[in-house]
Enzyme design. Structure first.
Site, PDB file in Angstrom:
ATOM      1  N   CYS A  47       0.784  -1.236   0.000  1.00 36.32           N
ATOM      2  CA  CYS A  47       0.000   0.000   0.000  1.00 36.32           C
ATOM      3  C   CYS A  47       0.820   1.292   0.000  1.00 36.32           C
ATOM      4  CB  CYS A  47      -0.950   0.002   1.187  1.00 36.32           C
ATOM      5  SG  CYS A  47      -2.252  -1.213   0.993  1.00 36.32           S
TER       6      CYS A  47
HETATM    7  P1  NAD Z   1      -4.725  -8.783  -3.651  1.00 35.86           P
HETATM    8  O1  NAD Z   1      -3.894  -8.643  -4.857  1.00 35.86           O
HETATM    9  O2  NAD Z   1      -4.201  -9.521  -2.446  1.00 35.86           O
HETATM   10  O3  NAD Z   1      -6.127  -9.467  -4.036  1.00 35.86           O
HETATM   11  C1  NAD Z   1      -6.876  -9.149  -5.176  1.00 35.86           C
HETATM   12  C2  NAD Z   1      -7.732 -10.358  -5.540  1.00 35.86           C
HETATM   13  O4  NAD Z   1      -8.602 -10.014  -6.613  1.00 35.86           O
HETATM   14  C3  NAD Z   1      -6.920 -11.566  -6.020  1.00 35.86           C
HETATM   15  O5  NAD Z   1      -7.280 -12.704  -5.264  1.00 35.86           O
HETATM   16  C4  NAD Z   1      -7.324 -11.727  -7.494  1.00 35.86           C
HETATM   17  O6  NAD Z   1      -7.321 -13.066  -7.921  1.00 35.86           O
HETATM   18  C5  NAD Z   1      -8.715 -11.143  -7.479  1.00 35.86           C
HETATM   19  N1  NAD Z   1      -9.209 -10.728  -8.792  1.00 35.86           N
HETATM   20  C6  NAD Z   1      -8.549 -10.056  -9.772  1.00 35.86           C
HETATM   21  N2  NAD Z   1      -9.354  -9.879 -10.845  1.00 35.86           N
HETATM   22  C7  NAD Z   1     -10.532 -10.447 -10.547  1.00 35.86           C
HETATM   23  C8  NAD Z   1     -11.766 -10.593 -11.241  1.00 35.86           C
HETATM   24  N3  NAD Z   1     -11.929 -10.143 -12.493  1.00 35.86           N
HETATM   25  N4  NAD Z   1     -12.774 -11.235 -10.625  1.00 35.86           N
HETATM   26  C9  NAD Z   1     -12.630 -11.711  -9.375  1.00 35.86           C
HETATM   27  N5  NAD Z   1     -11.488 -11.608  -8.659  1.00 35.86           N
HETATM   28  C10 NAD Z   1     -10.460 -10.978  -9.235  1.00 35.86           C
HETATM   29  O7  NAD Z   1      -5.145  -7.308  -3.229  1.00 35.86           O
HETATM   30  P2  NAD Z   1      -5.354  -6.701  -1.751  1.00 35.86           P
HETATM   31  O8  NAD Z   1      -4.051  -6.558  -1.062  1.00 35.86           O
HETATM   32  O9  NAD Z   1      -6.471  -7.395  -1.077  1.00 35.86           O
HETATM   33  O10 NAD Z   1      -5.825  -5.218  -2.151  1.00 35.86           O
HETATM   34  C11 NAD Z   1      -7.063  -4.979  -2.773  1.00 35.86           C
HETATM   35  C12 NAD Z   1      -7.299  -3.481  -2.801  1.00 35.86           C
HETATM   36  O11 NAD Z   1      -7.407  -2.980  -1.463  1.00 35.86           O
HETATM   37  C13 NAD Z   1      -6.181  -2.679  -3.459  1.00 35.86           C
HETATM   38  O12 NAD Z   1      -6.753  -1.572  -4.098  1.00 35.86           O
HETATM   39  C14 NAD Z   1      -5.342  -2.213  -2.276  1.00 35.86           C
HETATM   40  O13 NAD Z   1      -4.651  -1.031  -2.551  1.00 35.86           O
HETATM   41  C15 NAD Z   1      -6.425  -1.978  -1.232  1.00 35.86           C
HETATM   42  N6  NAD Z   1      -5.984  -2.087   0.154  1.00 35.86           N
HETATM   43  C16 NAD Z   1      -5.095  -3.055   0.499  1.00 35.86           C
HETATM   44  C17 NAD Z   1      -4.698  -3.165   1.839  1.00 35.86           C
HETATM   45  C18 NAD Z   1      -3.702  -4.209   2.258  1.00 35.86           C
HETATM   46  O14 NAD Z   1      -3.180  -4.087   3.357  1.00 35.86           O
HETATM   47  N7  NAD Z   1      -3.438  -5.224   1.469  1.00 35.86           N
HETATM   48  C19 NAD Z   1      -5.207  -2.281   2.801  1.00 35.86           C
HETATM   49  C20 NAD Z   1      -6.144  -1.325   2.416  1.00 35.86           C
HETATM   50  C21 NAD Z   1      -6.518  -1.231   1.072  1.00 35.86           C
END
Ligand code: NAD
Length: 444
Positions: free
Chosen positions: A279
């Site tokens: 992030c």
């Molecule tokens: P991640 O990469 O761990 O997970 C994303 C998931 O989405 C994956 O499992 C992927 O397979 C799935 N995906 C992709 N395309 C898809 C589709 N067409 N249909 C269904 N599933 C699909 O991401 P994350 O770390 O959970 O982050 C997600 C969002 O939240 C980002 O925008 C990130 O910036 C934000 N965020 C993350 C955190 C953190 O600590 N990781 C904290 C706050 C906000």
């Protein structure tokens, strides 16, 4: 209320599982069938403290996973988008958000009832109204505000503490195009009656997330710049500088019993080998790129990232004070995850540190309490991994502490039993320098 959550990464799986725990009927959707199967077996594809217990408790009861987005949307009242938003040199990459927006829109075309789509992924201000809403309208042939609502609900969880952060949030921020969208999101969060909720528009909700991360990144780079200056001048201990700073009434309070209460913001006022994770680096970079698109130079945040990129190299500088040549030196890297209590290695400072050490000819080993699997993916066979902290410390010339794992509090005791004792390079200023025969730390 029935919710579909699209994307089962850190945010999606934690959100889905915790909402189910709060009594909501949740369907998690992912394109990765392996993840879907894993979740339906009650196993978590990621390491997150407390998540597996909650998942096991709720799966098959109020929670299920599927790869079928369309059915999940049709059988729910609210859809949350939690797919990744990686950073590319030209700005935030919205391809996953755009793709699922189209798919959700196509499903909404055949849904007679009102529905709310909520963006929970971190997206630059203007995305929910300017990208997601039009895609939903195009694909559904329906009108936002009439047939469906569009909201933005940024997520503030910290990896490693994601479950407790979600279950006991400090705030709930909800944006929406109208009151109906906001009201439905408020109902979604009615299981959190004591948490202050900020209702606003989508652009502002998006900006609040970036403001929060940019502030934390700025404080870390500020601390690192001052620590580097202290080291350059000499005879300045940055740990004492931080303590003296934190004693200010602006940053801490003396309780009636004389103890000092340090609010958590102070954890970002400590020097170290840099911030990482999925992030902070990407969100700051995305905000800079977005500012530029709007004709707004982001000089402060540019400097924040520059300082951060240079910080891991400080570790090699500290080793260089003791070894004129690192070639053949046995160096153990303690901690590979970007922060404690997670196995996430995305943008971890351990990555450039290990690569620099390998490039300088050192014989490098790594140890992390939970991130071995991720480390394998990043380094392959080039980084042998140890099974225990003790093994990592044995027979090394120097140990470099990169992640603040609480297990590393035992390092002084373990090192004291060794003969000869390795040099300890403390990349987090976590340990007491007086407990080591040979110690180096950032900003010492
Ligand atoms: P991640 O990469 O761990 O997970 C994303 C998931 O989405 C994956 O499992 C992927 O397979 C799935 N995906 C992709 N395309 C898809 C589709 N067409 N249909 C269904 N599933 C699909 O991401 P994350 O770390 O959970 O982050 C997600 C969002 O939240 C980002 O925008 C990130 O910036 C934000 N965020 C993350 C955190 C953190 O600590 N990781 C904290 C706050 C906000």
């Amino acid at each position: 209320m029935r919710v579909s959550v699209i994307g089962t990464g850190y945010v999606g799986l934690v959100t889905g599982t915790c909402l189910a725990e709060k009594g909501i009927d949740v369907t998690c959707v992912d394109i990765d069938q392996g993840k879907v199967d894993c979740i339906n077996r009650g196993e978590t594809p990621i390491y997150e403290r407390g998540l597996e217990d909650l998942l096991k408790k709720n799966i098959g009861v109020r929670l299920r996973a599927t790869a079928n987005l369309r059915t999940a949307v049709l059988q729910s009242d609210v859809t949350m988008i939690t797919v990744g938003t990686p950073f590319r040199p030209e700005g935030v990459d919205l391809q996953f958000v755009e793709e699922v927006s189209r798919q959700i829109g196509a499903a909404l075309k055949d849904k007679p009832d009102y529905h709310v789509v909520v963006v929970k992924s971190t997206v630059v201000p203007g995305t929910t109204d300017g990208v997601v809403k039009p895609l939903l309208e195009q694909a559904s042939g329906k009108q936002a505000g009439e047939d469906f609502g569009v909201g933005m609900n940024p997520e503030f969880l910290t990896e490693g503490e994601a479950v407790s952060d979600f279950m006991f949030p400090d705030r709930i921020v909800i944006g929406g195009i109208d009151d109906r969208t906001l009201d439905l999101q408020s109902r979604l969060y009615q299981g959190f009656p004591d948490v202050e909720t900020l209702r606003t528009n989508n652009n502002t909700a998006e900006m609040i997330k970036y403001a929060s991360n940019a502030l934390l990144a700025t404080l870390i780079s500020f601390s690192n710049e001052l620590a580097n200056l202290g080291a350059a001048i000499g005879d300045i201990d940055t740990a004492d500088v931080s303590r003296g700073l934190q004693m200010s009434r602006y940053l801490s309070t003396v309780l009636p019993d004389g103890r000092r209460f340090l609010p958590p913001i102070n954890a970002f006022l400590l020097a170290g080998c840099g911030f990482g994770g999925s992030c902070l680096p990407k969100d700051v970079a995305a905000l800079i790129a977005h500012g530029r698109k709007h004709g707004q130079e982001m000089s402060l945040l540019d400097a924040v990232l520059l300082i951060n990129r240079q910080q891991p190299a400080r570790i090699l500088g500290l080793l260089g004070k003791h070894f004129s040549d690192l070639s053949g030196k046995r160096i153990s890297v303690l901690g590979l995850a970007f922060r404690p209590d997670t196995d996430d290695m995305r943008e971890s400072p351990a990555i450039p540190i290990v690569r620099d050490l390998l490039a300088s000819g050192a014989v490098v080993r790594g140890y992390d309490p939970v991130a071995s699997g991720e480390a394998r993916k990043v380094f392959g066979e080039s980084l042998p991994l140890c099974d225990s902290l003790e093994e990592a410390l044995r027979d090394c010339d120097a140990a470099v502490l990169v992640t603040r794992w609480s297990e590393f509090e035992t390092v002084p005791e373990l090192v004291a039993r060794m003969n000869p004792q390795p040099l300890l390079v403390d990349g987090r200023r976590m340990l007491d320098k007086h407990k080591f025969a040979r110690y180096e730390g950032i900003g010492l």
